[in-house]
Design a protein around this motif. Structure first.
Motif, PDB file in Angstrom:
ATOM      1  N   HIS B 150       0.852  -1.183   0.000  1.00 15.59           N
ATOM      2  CA  HIS B 150       0.000   0.000   0.000  1.00 15.59           C
ATOM      3  C   HIS B 150       0.891   1.237   0.000  1.00 15.59           C
ATOM      4  N   GLY B 151       0.662   2.071  -0.976  1.00 18.95           N
ATOM      5  CA  GLY B 151       1.409   3.318  -1.016  1.00 18.95           C
ATOM      6  C   GLY B 151       2.529   3.293  -2.033  1.00 18.95           C
ATOM      7  N   ILE B 152       3.022   4.487  -2.326  1.00 13.50           N
ATOM      8  CA  ILE B 152       3.983   4.689  -3.407  1.00 13.50           C
ATOM      9  C   ILE B 152       5.308   3.982  -3.113  1.00 13.50           C
ATOM     10  N   GLY B 153       5.602   3.786  -1.809  1.00 11.88           N
ATOM     11  CA  GLY B 153       6.860   3.152  -1.438  1.00 11.88           C
ATOM     12  C   GLY B 153       6.997   1.735  -1.968  1.00 11.88           C
ATOM     13  N   GLY B 154       5.879   1.111  -2.332  1.00 16.11           N
ATOM     14  CA  GLY B 154       5.935  -0.279  -2.786  1.00 16.11           C
ATOM     15  C   GLY B 154       6.384  -0.435  -4.225  1.00 16.11           C
ATOM     16  N   ASN B 155       6.513   0.696  -4.939  1.00 14.31           N
ATOM     17  CA  ASN B 155       6.757   0.592  -6.379  1.00 14.31           C
ATOM     18  C   ASN B 155       8.016  -0.189  -6.750  1.00 14.31           C
ATOM     19  N   PHE B 156       9.116   0.086  -6.074  1.00 15.26           N
ATOM     20  CA  PHE B 156      10.368  -0.612  -6.433  1.00 15.26           C
ATOM     21  C   PHE B 156      10.313  -2.081  -6.050  1.00 15.26           C
ATOM     22  N   ILE B 157       9.627  -2.375  -4.956  1.00 14.47           N
ATOM     23  CA  ILE B 157       9.470  -3.774  -4.547  1.00 14.47           C
ATOM     24  C   ILE B 157       8.665  -4.520  -5.609  1.00 14.47           C
ATOM     25  N   LYS B 158       7.582  -3.873  -6.068  1.00 16.51           N
ATOM     26  CA  LYS B 158       6.755  -4.507  -7.090  1.00 16.51           C
ATOM     27  C   LYS B 158       7.549  -4.696  -8.386  1.00 16.51           C
ATOM     28  N   TYR B 419      -3.885 -22.241  -8.327  1.00 11.95           N
ATOM     29  CA  TYR B 419      -2.544 -22.786  -8.118  1.00 11.95           C
ATOM     30  C   TYR B 419      -2.047 -22.299  -6.761  1.00 11.95           C
ATOM     31  N   PRO B 420      -1.097 -23.003  -6.180  1.00 13.54           N
ATOM     32  CA  PRO B 420      -0.689 -22.631  -4.825  1.00 13.54           C
ATOM     33  C   PRO B 420       0.069 -21.307  -4.777  1.00 13.54           C
ATOM     34  N   ILE B 421      -0.149 -20.596  -3.682  1.00 15.31           N
ATOM     35  CA  ILE B 421       0.642 -19.391  -3.387  1.00 15.31           C
ATOM     36  C   ILE B 421       1.538 -19.751  -2.212  1.00 15.31           C
ATOM     37  N   LYS B 422       2.845 -19.567  -2.372  1.00 10.87           N
ATOM     38  CA  LYS B 422       3.785 -20.034  -1.346  1.00 10.87           C
ATOM     39  C   LYS B 422       4.604 -18.916  -0.711  1.00 10.87           C
ATOM     40  N   GLY B 423       4.551 -17.745  -1.326  1.00  9.13           N
ATOM     41  CA  GLY B 423       5.289 -16.632  -0.743  1.00  9.13           C
ATOM     42  C   GLY B 423       4.466 -15.358  -0.759  1.00  9.13           C
ATOM     43  N   TRP B 424       4.565 -14.574   0.314  1.00  9.07           N
ATOM     44  CA  TRP B 424       3.914 -13.259   0.357  1.00  9.07           C
ATOM     45  C   TRP B 424       4.986 -12.214   0.636  1.00  9.07           C
ATOM     46  N   PHE B 425       4.930 -11.177  -0.153  1.00  6.17           N
ATOM     47  CA  PHE B 425       5.693  -9.975   0.159  1.00  6.17           C
ATOM     48  C   PHE B 425       4.701  -8.935   0.655  1.00  6.17           C
ATOM     49  N   VAL B 426       4.884  -8.499   1.869  1.00  4.09           N
ATOM     50  CA  VAL B 426       3.942  -7.525   2.417  1.00  4.09           C
ATOM     51  C   VAL B 426       4.679  -6.220   2.676  1.00  4.09           C
ATOM     52  N   TYR B 427       4.309  -5.209   1.908  1.00  3.73           N
ATOM     53  CA  TYR B 427       4.973  -3.914   2.062  1.00  3.73           C
ATOM     54  C   TYR B 427       3.978  -2.871   2.566  1.00  3.73           C
ATOM     55  N   ALA B 428       4.236  -2.354   3.755  1.00  7.89           N
ATOM     56  CA  ALA B 428       3.466  -1.220   4.299  1.00  7.89           C
ATOM     57  C   ALA B 428       1.963  -1.450   4.304  1.00  7.89           C
ATOM     58  N   THR B 429       1.562  -2.633   4.637  1.00  6.07           N
ATOM     59  CA  THR B 429       0.139  -2.838   4.890  1.00  6.07           C
ATOM     60  C   THR B 429      -0.001  -3.845   6.014  1.00  6.07           C
ATOM     61  N   ASN B 430      -0.715  -3.431   7.037  1.00  6.92           N
ATOM     62  CA  ASN B 430      -0.874  -4.283   8.214  1.00  6.92           C
ATOM     63  C   ASN B 430      -2.106  -5.157   8.009  1.00  6.92           C
ATOM     64  N   ASP B 479      11.855   8.487  -2.650  1.00  5.81           N
ATOM     65  CA  ASP B 479      10.852   7.581  -3.175  1.00  5.81           C
ATOM     66  C   ASP B 479      10.572   7.958  -4.615  1.00  5.81           C
ATOM     67  N   GLU B 480       9.632   7.264  -5.191  1.00  2.00           N
ATOM     68  CA  GLU B 480       9.188   7.577  -6.537  1.00  2.00           C
ATOM     69  C   GLU B 480       8.674   9.022  -6.578  1.00  2.00           C
ATOM     70  N   LEU B 481       8.747   9.646  -7.754  1.00  2.00           N
ATOM     71  CA  LEU B 481       8.251  11.019  -7.913  1.00  2.00           C
ATOM     72  C   LEU B 481       6.736  11.037  -7.791  1.00  2.00           C
ATOM     73  N   TRP B 508      13.846   1.256  -2.120  1.00  2.00           N
ATOM     74  CA  TRP B 508      14.547   1.092  -3.406  1.00  2.00           C
ATOM     75  C   TRP B 508      15.827   0.296  -3.211  1.00  2.00           C
ATOM     76  N   TRP B 509      16.502   0.501  -2.097  1.00  2.00           N
ATOM     77  CA  TRP B 509      17.753  -0.212  -1.819  1.00  2.00           C
ATOM     78  C   TRP B 509      17.466  -1.696  -1.597  1.00  2.00           C
ATOM     79  N   ILE B 510      16.406  -1.945  -0.811  1.00  2.00           N
ATOM     80  CA  ILE B 510      16.029  -3.333  -0.540  1.00  2.00           C
ATOM     81  C   ILE B 510      15.714  -4.055  -1.847  1.00  2.00           C
ATOM     82  N   ALA B 511      14.902  -3.384  -2.693  1.00  2.00           N
ATOM     83  CA  ALA B 511      14.496  -4.001  -3.957  1.00  2.00           C
ATOM     84  C   ALA B 511      15.710  -4.271  -4.840  1.00  2.00           C
ATOM     85  N   LYS B 512      16.580  -3.300  -4.922  1.00  2.00           N
ATOM     86  CA  LYS B 512      17.760  -3.429  -5.792  1.00  2.00           C
ATOM     87  C   LYS B 512      18.682  -4.542  -5.310  1.00  2.00           C
TER      88      LYS B 512
END
Ligand code: MGD
Ligand code: MGD
Ligand code: SF4
Ligand code: SF4
Ligand code: SF4
Ligand code: SF4
Ligand code: SF4
Ligand code: MO
Lengths: 179, 732, 316
Positions: B150-158, B419-430, B479-481, B508-512
Motif C-alpha cells: 500500500h502506497g507509493i513506497g511499494g513501487n520498487f518492490i513490485k 494454483y498454490p501461493i507459497k510466498g507473500w511480500f507484504v509492504y506497508a500494509t498491516n 521515493d518515486e516522484l 529502493w535499496w532493498i528491492a535493488k
C-alpha cells in the motif's frame, strides 16, 4: 501599541487538533502536556444537536489574575502586543498563577516553571503567525492587533457574532469565538 | 532556551538523541550521505519533501535544527497541501522518533506468530529471502509469490517482483476501500474519481456527504476545501447514522438507518426526475438509457423510502430540491472507504447517477477533469512473460473488478487453487488490521513457505513474518516522484531529511539488493535512486537539483471544466453516461440500482460502525509519540439512552462481543447523543496486540478483530464490513 | 442528556481538575495560622503583663513558634517546583500578590518572635551566648518596650493569620475561595488551634482556664464564620453555589461535617464547656480535636477549592 488577540471561527473549525500538534512541535511542548487543546460542547437530543468546537489556550487576558498574583514578577505582560508571558529564569514554580487562572491555561513544565501559550511571540516578532494559526487546515484562526481597527481580527469582530470564554470571570479574554 | 527544552522533550519520550546524527549506515552506498552529514551542523535547514502518513501525498517542508529533526510544515507551492498539513502530517516527525521502530532485519526462530526473532545482517536476511524465492520459483513457478502493498513506497518492490516473474499484486485500497466507488463510477461515467478525488468542493454550492466524515477523515485538500465551502455558505447535507463533525456543519443532517442509503438515493432521484429538476440538456446530450431509468425510478417515492431509512419524506424532498437548485455546482460526494454492506458498487452507482442527473460531472463546483504531469518511464528491460494468470479473481467471478482483490489472493492461498501461493511480500500494509476476518489471514499465512514483511514498526503482520525488513521512514529516504492528477499538473519529490536512527534501509535499496541476489541486477541498472530520478526528470526537461530545492515543480495550467471548453468523453460501452447499464444487465446485475433491506441486529446487539480520527492513520500511527499524545486510545460511541439502559457511563471500560463470540480488548465508553440507538461506533486502528508496540499495546479496541463477517460485493469483490453486530460485556 | 463537554487537554495537576497544591500548602497554611494565633496569645500575655508570672507561656511560645513556622516554610519550599530560585521571592515586592506579601510578612515574623523570645531566653542558650544577656536585661529594664513587643506580636500575628486566608481568597478562579470570610475564618481558626495548643502545653492552671474559655469563644465564632462563609457562597452565582455544595452535600461533605464541624468544633466545645463549668477535669482531648479539626479544615478548603471550578470542570 499593539494588543494581540485571536479570533477563531467555530463554524469552520473541525476540531482536528492540528493546532495542538503544531504547538507541540514548534514549541517542544513535552509529551503529556498541552499549551492548547480542543473542547467540544454538544447540546441537544439526537438528532437535533448543536456542536461547538473551540480551540482553547491562554486567553492573554486584559485583566490578568495570573500576573497580579505572581510573587516574583515572572508572569508579566510583555511590551510587545501585551502578550502574557512567563520568564522561566525568574519563576519559582509556586503555582499561584495556575490556581488563579480561570481557564486552567497553565501548567508546570517538567523543568519546574509555569508554562503556557506565548502567542508564539518568537514567531510573531519575526512577522510570522503563531504556529497553530499558520497550520490550521480550515483557516479558521485569525491573529492580529485588536487595537487596530483595520486588522483582520478587528474587522471580523465588527462584522460577526462572537463570544468569549467565561466573561463572568472578569478577565477580559482576548480570544474570541465567532459563532 | 529552545534547544534545552528540545533535549528535554527527547529525554522524556525516550528518544535517543545521538542516533539521529550519528548513523552513517548508508555511507558507502548513498551518494547523498555526505550531504546528510553536512546537514547536521548548527542552524536551521529547510528540506522539501512529501508526506507519507497517509496516501494523499501532501507537499511539505521539513525543518532540521542543529542536525535534529524539528518540525514539518506544508509546502505553499503544493496544490494538495497549500502550505498546510493535516494533524497527522504535522505530527509526522514522530515517525522518525518512534521508540518502537524496527532497527535491524529479523529472522524468525520459532513458530510463526510467536514473535521470537534473531537479529541478522541485511546480507543474511536478503540471502535467506533470495534462496526461498528461488526454491519457490523452481517448484511452483514465480507466480506463486504474491505481494500486498500500500502506497507509493511499494513501487520498487513490485518492480523487483515483476522482474522475478510474479503476477499477483494487490492493495487493501481497492477491495477494502475505494473499489466499489471506483467501479460504480466507471460503470456510469467510464472513469473513476481517482485519488486525490476530483471533487471541486472549493467551488461547490451544495455538498452532500454520505458517510464521508470530512474533518475526521483528514484528507487534507478536501478538508481545506470543505472549510472554504462552509465559508462560502454552500449548503451542506450530511447523511450519517452518527452526528459526525461534518454533520455539525450541515444545514441538513439526515440521521439515516445504517445500510439504507440506496433507498434514500433512489428517493432523491425520484423527486428530481418526477419534479423535472434535473439538468435536461446535459442528460439529453451525454446520457444513455434515461427513459428506462426514469421508469424504474418512478416507484421509489420518498414515502416508500421513509420506513426504510427513517428519513421523513419532507426532508427527502427539501434536500433533493436544494441539490437541484444549486446544480451543476452540486457534489454528491462519492465517499472513499465505500466497502460497507456488499451492495456498495450499486450504492456508488446511485451516487454517480444522482450526480449525472444534476450535471455535475465535469462542471465547476462538481467534478473537474484532473490533469497530471507526464514523466516518461525509466527504460527497463521487459518483464518475463508469465505462464499463469492472476488468481485473485478466478474465472472473472467478480466481472467488474478493475484492480486486484486482496481477499482473492488470500482465498487462493488458503485453498491452493487455481494454483498454490507459497510466498507473500507484504509492504506497508498491516493485513491483520486491514483485511476483515483475521483468522482467514492467519490460515493463509500458515500455508506459506515465505512471508516477508517490510515495515517500519513491529506491526501485527510483522509478528507473523519469517523475515522482517526494517524500512527507513519517509523522512529518511527518496521515493518515486509524485505526479498525482489534480487541478493542475505538478511533480513532487520525497527526499531524505534526516539519517535513519539505526540499520534501516529504503525500499529502493532493498528491492535493488534483492534483485541482484536473485540474479536480476539488469532490472536495476542505476546505482542510486538519484540516478533514476534524474533520468526521469531530465527526460521531461526538469532538473533533479531544482526539484530538490523547491520540492514541487508545477506545469502549465490546463482547462479542467466543461465550462472551460473540455468536451467530455465517457469510456462506457455506449460512450455516454449510463443511466441504464446494459453491461451490468448482461452480467446478471441490476442495470439500475435496486435497494435491498439490510439485516437487522439481533435483540441486544448493535451494528458496529467505524471510521477515522483526525490524528491517526489506520493502524500505523499508534506508536508515533506525538500523535499518541493527542489520542492514545479509542472510545466506543454508544447512544446515551442505550448506555443508560445498560447502566454504562462515559469513561467506563467495557468489552465488545460480536455475533460470533469474539471479545474485544477493553475500551472506554463515550455515552453520547451523537449516534443512533441501533449502532455503535469506534475509530479504526487501535487495539494493537503486538507486544513490541509498547506504547500502543492493548490501548483501545480493534474494529478489525470484531469484523469476522463480511459481505462480498458480487460486482467487484470488495468486502463490505459494516455487517457485524456487537453487544456489551460489562466485566473487564 | 443535554450537554456533553469533551476536552483533549490532559495536563498533569490540571486535569481532570486542578490539584497543583498537595499536602504542603495546607500544612503551611495550618502552621502559619497556628503560629499567628500563638503570636497573638503571646502578645496578649506580654501586653497584659502576664509575663511577670514565670509560668507564662509567652516564654515557651516563641521557640515552638519558630519551629512550627520553619516547618511550615519548609513545606512551602517543598512545594516550589523551581526550588533553587526561592530567593527570587526576596528580590522584589509585588504589591498585588498575596504570595509576595506573605513572603515579606514571614520575614517580619521571625524578628518579632525572636524579640519576644529574648525577653526570657532559656538558661542553656544564655550560657552558650552570654552576650544575649545584654539584650535581655535591656528589654527587661523597659516594661513599656515589653508591652510594645506584645502589641507588635499581636499585629504581625494577625497579619500572618489573615494572610493565610487572603492567599486563597484572592484566587478569583476558584469559586470556593471567593469569599472575604476566608481570611476571618483562617484567623479565627488559627486562634482557636493556637489557644488549644497553648492550653495543652501551658504549665499554669490559670492559663489553662483562660485559654479554654477563650477557645470556646473562638470556636463559637468560627462556627458562625463558617456559616456566613457558606451562606455567602450559596447566595451568590451558580458556580459559587456549586462550590459551597462541595462542602455541604458534595464530595467533601463527609469529612467536612465529621472532622471540621463535628469533632473539630462541636465536640471540643461541649467538652470544654463541661471542663470550664467544672463538670469534668481539663484534659488534652478537646485541644487535640481542635487542632486536628483546624488541620483538616485547611486540607478541605485547599483541596475542595482547587476542585471547584468555573467551567464544568469534570469533563470526563
Ligand atoms: N476494520 C477495518 N479495516 C479497514 C479499514 C477500516 O476502517 N476498518 N479501512 C480500510 C481502508 S479505507 C484502507 S485504505 C486500508 C488501509 O490499510 P493499510 O494501508 O494496511 O493500513 P495500516 O493498517 O495502517 O497498515 C500500514 C502498515 O504500513 C506500515 N508502514 C507505515 N509507514 C511505512 C513505511 O514507510 N514503510 C513501510 N515499509 N511500512 C510502513 C505501518 O507500520 C503499518 O504496519 O484498510 C482497510 N481496512
Ligand atoms: N485522519 C484520517 N483521515 C483519513 C484516513 C485516516 O486513516 N485517518 N484514511 C483515509 C482513507 S484511506 C479513507 S478510505 C478515508 C475514509 O473515510 P470516509 O470515506 O470519509 O469514511 P468511511 O470510513 O467510509 O465512513 C465513516 C463514516 O461513515 C458513517 N457510516 C457508517 N455506516 C454508514 C451507513 O450505513 N450510511 C451512512 N450514510 N454513513 C455510514 C460513519 O458513522 C462514519 O462517520 O479516510 C481517509 N482519511
Ligand atoms: S487546526 Fe484549526 S480546524 Fe483544526 S482544531 Fe485547530 S482550530 Fe480547529
Ligand atoms: S488565560 Fe489564564 S494564564 Fe492566560 S492571561 Fe488569562 S488568566 Fe492569565
Ligand atoms: S509559578 Fe512562577 S509564574 Fe506562576 S506565580 Fe509562581 S513564580 Fe509566578
Ligand atoms: S500561539 Fe503558539 S504557543 Fe500559543 S497555542 Fe498557538 S502554537 Fe501554541
Ligand atoms: S493528508 Fe495529512 S497525513 Fe495525508 S499526506 Fe497530507 S498531511 Fe500527510
Ligand atoms: Mo482507504
Amino acid at each position: 501599541m499593539a494588543r494581540y488577540g485571536m479570533v477563531i471561527d467555530t463554524k469552520k473549525c473541525v476540531g482536528c487538533m492540528d493546532c495542538v500538534v503544531a504547538c507541540k512541535t514548534e514549541n517542544n511542548v513535552p509529551e503529556g502536556y498541552n499549551r492548547d487543546w480542543i473542547v467540544q460542547v454538544a447540546n441537544g437530543k439526537f438528532p437535533y444537536i448543536n456542536l461547538e468546537i473551540q480551540s482553547q489556550r491562554c486567553n492573554h487576558c486584559d485583566n490578568t489574575p495570573c500576573v497580579s498574583c505572581c510573587p516574583t514578577g515572572a508572569s508579566h505582560v510583555h511590551e510587545i502586543g501585551k502578550v502574557v508571558l512567563v520568564d522561566h529564569e525568574v519563576c519559582i514554580g509556586c503555582k499561584a498563577c495556575i490556581a488563579a487562572c480561570p481557564y486552567d491555561a497553565r501548567f508546570i513544565h517538567p523543568d519546574g516553571y509555569a508554562d503556557k501559550c506565548t502567542f508564539c511571540i518568537h514567531r510573531v516578532e519575526k512577522g510570522e503567525l503563531p504556529a497553530c494559526v499558520s497550520v490550521c487546515p480550515t483557516h479558521c484562526m485569525y491573529f492580529g492587533d485588536l487595537d487596530d481597527p483595520n486588522s483582520e481580527v478587528s474587522k471580523l469582530l465588527a462584522s460577526r457574532k462572537y463570544h468569549v470564554l467565561l466573561p463572568e470571570a472578569g478577565t477580559s479574554p482576548r480570544i474570541f469565538y465567532l459563532i | 532556551m529552545n534547544s534545552i527544552s528540545r533535549r528535554k522533550f527527547l529525554k522524556i519520550t525516550g528518544f535517543t538523541v545521538g542516533a539521529a546524527t550519528a548513523s552513517t549506515a548508508l555511507g558507502p552506498i548513498v551518494k547523498g550521505a555526505k550531504k546528510l552529514e553536512e546537514k547536521s551542523i548548527k542552524g536551521i535547514k529547510k528540506i522539501p519533501t512529501y508526506c507519507d502518513i497517509c496516501f494523499w501525498k501532501c507537499g511539505a517542508i521539513a525543518y532540521v535544527k542543529d542536525g535534529i529533526l524539528w518540525k514539518i510544515e506544508g509546502n505553499p507551492d503544493d496544490p494538495l497541501s497549500r502550505g498546510r498539513l493535516c494533524p497527522r502530517g504535522t505530527g509526522g516527525i514522530g515517525a522518525h522518533f518512534d521508540p518502537d521502530r524496527l532497527r535491524a532485519p529479523l529472522i524468525r526462530t520459532r513458530k510463526r506468530g510467536e514473535e521470537v526473532w534473531r537479529e541478522v545482517t541485511w546480507d543474511e536476511a536478503l540471502d535467506f529471502i533470495a534462496n526461498k524465492m528461488k526454491k519457490i520459483k523452481e517448484i511452483y513457478g514465480p507466480e506463486s509469490v504474491a505481494s500486498f502493498s500500500h502506497g507509493i513506497g511499494g513501487n520498487f518492490i513490485k518492480h523487483m517482483l515483476k522482474a522475478y516473474g510474479a503476477v499477483n499484486f494487490a492493495a487493501p485500497s481497492f477491495a477494502q476501500c475505494r473499489g466499489p466507488r471506483d467501479v460504480g463510477f466507471e460503470l456510469t461515467f467510464g472513469e473513476n474519481v481517482g485519488s486525490p478525488e476530483r471533487t471541486d468542493i472549493e467551488n461547490t454550492k451544495c455538498l452532500v456527504l454520505i458517510g464521508s466524515h470530512l474533518g475526521e477523515n483528514m484528507h487534507n485538500s478536501q478538508v481545506q476545501e470543505f472549510a472554504h465551502a462552509i465559508e462560502n455558505d454552500a449548503t451542506i447535507i450530511v447523511v450519517d447514522p452518527r452526528f459526525s463533525i461534518a454533520a455539525s456543519k450541515a444545514k441538513y443532517y439526515l440521521p439515516i438507518k445504517p445500510g439504507t442509503d440506496i433507498a434514500l438515493l433512489l428517493a432523491w432521484m425520484n423527486v428530481i426526475v418526477s419534479e423535472k429538476l434535473y439538468d435536461e440538456n446535459y442528460v439529453r446530450k451525454y446520457g444513455f438509457g434515461f427513459e428506462q431509468f426514469s421508469v424504474e425510478i418512478s416507484q421509489y417515492t420518498p414515502e416508500w423510502a421513509y420506513p426504510e431509512t427513517g428519513i421523513k419524506p419532507d426532508l427527502i424532498r427539501i434536500t433533493a430540491r436544494e441539490m437541484a437548485k444549486n446544480k451543476p455546482a452540486t457534489i454528491i460526494h462519492p465517499g472513499r472507504h465505500a466497502t460497507w454492506y456488499g451492495d456498495d458498487t450499486q450504492r456508488s452507482r446511485a451516487i454517480a447517477l444522482l450526480n449525472a442527473l444534476l450535471g455535475s460531472w465535469g462542471r465547476k463546483g462538481g467534478f473537474f477533469f484532473p490533469v497530471s504531469y507526464s514523466l516518461p518511464p525509466y527504460p527497463y528491460p521487459p518483464y518475463p512473460t508469465p505462464t499463469k494468470e492472476k488468481l485473485d479473481n478466478p474465472n472473472n467471478k467478480y466481472p467488474f473488478a478493475s484492480e486486484e482483490i486482496t481477499n482473492g489472493i488470500r482465498e487462493a492461498t488458503i485453498t491452493g487453487k487455481p494454483y498454490p501461493i507459497k510466498g507473500w511480500f507484504v509492504y506497508a500494509t498491516n493485513l491483520i488490521h486491514a483485511l476483515p476476518n483475521e483468522e482467514e489471514t492467519i490460515k493463509a499465512i500458515q500455508n506459506l513457505d515465505l512471508l516477508v514483511v517490510i515495515d517500519v514498526i513491529p506491526s501485527e503482520i510483522a509478528g507473523w513474518a519469517d523475515v522482517v525488513l526494517p524500512e527507513t521512514v519517509y523522512l529518511e529516504r527518496y521515493d518515486e516522484l509524485h505526479t498525482s492528477a489534480f487541478k493542475e499538473p505538478f511533480v513532487g519529490i520525497r527526499q531524505p531529511v534526516v539519517d535513519p536512527p539505526a540499520d534501516q534501509k529504503p525500499n529502493w535499496w532493498i528491492a535493488k539488493k534483492l534483485a541482484e541476489k536473485l540474479g536480476l541486477g539488469q532490472y536495476f541498472p542505476w546505482n542510486h535512486i538519484e540516478e533514476y530520478l534524474d533520468y526521469r526528470l531530465k527526460a521531461a526537461g526538469l532538473s533533479l537539483e531544482e526539484l530538490k530545492q523547491k520540492g514541487i515543480i508545477k506545469g502549465q495550467k490546463q482547462p479542467i471544466y466543461i465550462e472551460e471548453g473540455i468536451e467530455p468523453e465517457f469510456a462506457t460501452p455506449s460512450g455516454k453516461i449510463e443511466f441504464y447499464s446494459t453491461q451490468l444487465l448482461q452480467a446478471g446485475f441490476d442495470p439500475v440500482p435496486r435497494y435491498k433491506r439490510p439485516q437487522e441486529p439481533p435483540a441486544g446487539y448493535y451494528r458496529l460502525l467505524f471510521g477515522r480520527a483526525p490524528v491517526h492513520s489506520f493502524s500505523r500511527t499508534q506508536s508515533n509519540p506525538i500523535l499518541m499524545d493527542m489520542m492514545d486510545e479509542n472510545e466506543v460511541w454508544i447512544n446515551y439512552d442505550i448506555a443508560q439502559k445498560w447502566g454504562i457511563k462515559t469513561g467506563q471500560y467495557i468489552r465488545l462481543k460480536n455475533q460470533d463470540g469474539i471479545v474485544s480488548n477493553k475500551i472506554k465508553v463515550k455515552a453520547t447523543e451523537r449516534i443512533r440507538p441501533d449502532c455503535v461506533y469506534l475509530v479504526h486502528g487501535f487495539g494493537h496486540n503486538s507486544k513490541m508496540l509498547k506504547r500502543a499495546y492493548q490501548k483501545g479496541a480493534s474494529d478489525s478483530q470484531l469484523i469476522t463477517k463480511y459481505e462480498i460485493d458480487p460486482i467487484m469483490g470488495g468486502t463490505g464490513m459494516n455487517v457485524n453486530f456487537v453487544t456489551f460485556e460489562l466485566e473487564v | 442528556m443535554l450537554q456533553e463537554i469533551t476536552t483533549t487537554r490532559h495536563n498533569p495537576h490540571i486535569d481532570p481538575f486542578v490539584h497543583v497544591w498537595g499536602w504542603e500548602i495546607p500544612i503551611y497554611l495550618f502552621l502559619g495560622g497556628m503560629v499567628a494565633g500563638m503570636m497573638i496569645i503571646s502578645g496578649y500575655f506580654l501586653f497584659s503583663k502576664r509575663y511577670k508570672d514565670t509560668t507564662c507561656s509567652c516564654f515557651t511560645i516563641p521557640l515552638i513558634g519558630v519551629a512550627f513556622l520553619s516547618i511550615g516554610m519548609f513545606a512551602l519550599f517543598l512545594d516550589l517546583e523551581h526550588k533553587f530560585y526561592f530567593w527570587r521571592l526576596y528580590t522584589t515586592f509585588r504589591i498585588s500578590s498575596p504570595m509576595s506579601w506573605g513572603a515579606w510578612i514571614l520575614v517580619l515574623v521571625y524578628p518579632v518572635i525572636i524579640v519576644n523570645f529574648l525577653i526570657n531566653p532559656p538558661e542553656i542558650i544564655v550560657r552558650r551566648f552570654p552576650k544575649l544577656n545584654l539584650i535581655t536585661s535591656y528589654i527587661n529594664e523597659h516594661p513599656k518596650l515589653i508591652q510594645n513587643i506584645g502589641i507588635t506580636n499581636m499585629l504581625i500575628g494577625s497579619a500572618l493569620g489573615i494572610y493565610t486566608g487572603i492567599l486563597l481568597s484572592t484566587m478569583g478562579a476558584r469559586p470556593l475561595w471567593n469569599s472575604s470570610m476566608l481570611a476571618v475564618l483562617f484567623l479565627v481558626s488559627g486562634l482557636s488551634t493556637a489557644a488549644a495548643f497553648v492550653h495543652m502545653i501551658s504549665k499554669s492552671q490559670y492559663e489553662k482556664e483562660l485559654l479554654a474559655k477563650a477557645d470556646n469563644g473562638f470556636l463559637v465564632i468560627e462556627l458562625f464564620v463558617i456559616m456566613l462563609f457558606l451562606i455567602g457562597l450559596s447566595t451568590s452565582s451558580a458556580v459559587h453555589m456549586n462550590a459551597a455544595r462541595l462542602l455541604i452535600t458534595g464530595e467533601y461533605a463527609p469529612q467536612f461535617w465529621t472532622f471540621v464541624i463535628g469533632t473539630g468544633i462541636i465536640l471540643p466545645l461541649i467538652i470544654q464547656l463541661l471542663a470550664v463549668n467544672k463538670k469534668i477535669k481539663h484534659n488534652p482531648i478537646a485541644p487535640i480535636l481542635v487542632i486536628i479539626g483546624g488541620l483538616i479544615l485547611r486540607f478541605i478548603i485547599v483541596y475542595a477549592g482547587q476542585y471547584s471550578h468555573y467551567i464544568n470542570a469534570h469533563f470526563k
